[in-house]
Design a protein around this motif. Sequence first.
Motif, PDB file in Angstrom:
ATOM      1  N   LEU A   1       0.809  -1.219   0.000  1.00 35.84           N
ATOM      2  CA  LEU A   1       0.000   0.000   0.000  1.00 35.84           C
ATOM      3  C   LEU A   1       0.843   1.270   0.000  1.00 35.84           C
ATOM      4  N   GLY A   2       2.163   1.112  -0.031  1.00 36.70           N
ATOM      5  CA  GLY A   2       3.011   2.286  -0.154  1.00 36.70           C
ATOM      6  C   GLY A   2       3.992   2.471   0.990  1.00 36.70           C
ATOM      7  N   LEU A   3       5.005   3.275   0.721  1.00 39.18           N
ATOM      8  CA  LEU A   3       6.071   3.559   1.684  1.00 39.18           C
ATOM      9  C   LEU A   3       6.072   5.042   2.019  1.00 39.18           C
ATOM     10  N   THR A   4       6.106   5.323   3.328  1.00 35.07           N
ATOM     11  CA  THR A   4       6.219   6.701   3.800  1.00 35.07           C
ATOM     12  C   THR A   4       7.564   6.867   4.495  1.00 35.07           C
ATOM     13  N   THR A   5       8.360   7.828   4.031  1.00 29.72           N
ATOM     14  CA  THR A   5       9.645   8.108   4.673  1.00 29.72           C
ATOM     15  C   THR A   5       9.498   9.366   5.510  1.00 29.72           C
TER      16      THR A   5
END
Length: 326
Positions: free
Chosen positions: A92-96
């Motif tokens: 569902l995605g990567l948040t940095t």
Amino acid sequence: MVVALLAGVAQASFELALVKQNFTPTGSVSGTRITRWDPISATFLGSFGQGLISQSGAIAIDTLTPNTVVNFDSSGGLLTLRRINYNSGQNLGLTTTSITCTDVTDAQVLSNGNMLVSGTLGGFFDTRMYNSSGSLLINYSMPSGTLECLSSVQGVDGTVYVLTRQAGTALNSKFTLTSHAAGSGFIVQTAVVYDNVSIDDMSLAISGNKLSILADTTLQRRFTTVSGTSLGTLISANLGFAIETQAAVFGHEDTLHTFGYDSVDLELHLSSFAVTNISSGPFIANTSSQFGNVYDAAIVLAPEPGTMIALGAGIVALLRRRSVRG
């Protein structure tokens, strides 16, 4: 038979445990994945996350996004959040974030979206509260001489409990439990739970006013006060509750599930027991070569019936393929 199997899976225990561990699918290479389990029956329900997560870091259920688990990773020097659908395994995605972080030992996503994170944060052994966008809300005070921040949990009244490691008074290590009132980073009470011991894996788990401290094969239980800021009275410190415990989660009705891998006997140990009694819980040793070291665990207390049916259907499909090949 298929209908009966699906019904059995759908009505299993209404608890779905997610275990981050080393996993080697049949005919594939070894890697870090999240394995699914019915923790009561110790039924394996498949895995996901290969290539998306590393062994470092912790996992937690995203309380605001349906069917989502978050992997907290520090391998790149900044805290990253990888969200994965635990039903389908979809990325569902990567948040940095901008949070400097070299180690995450524990993490929790709270009902308001805030994140409680323990580890090495900004170069310090800390537990901190961040909002969903990564802004610092609370930096919790640590006991003097802290060498490692191991675990943290928030109680239903907002009290935060933190487990840390210091040098032992004579040798090895000392482990200290602290409580912090809701909304405050200051220590309210401190208790040394172990001293002069050589222990690698320790974690906290809480259900209601029952706080459990797990350390390898030892379990301590404390009943906190109604206010929550008191660490309460030690109820028991027994051997034999769990084997090589590396992760623990509370299920329904004060049932504690533990997971650990014995690298000597090459066995994955699963255990479930009620924390209100003092007898040993049953151990289930899974000796399949697929399962390796355990890094963290999370639990879905009431997975949707469709979730368990879908997972059960996947198992049936797998059995069909094996039958055809055979």
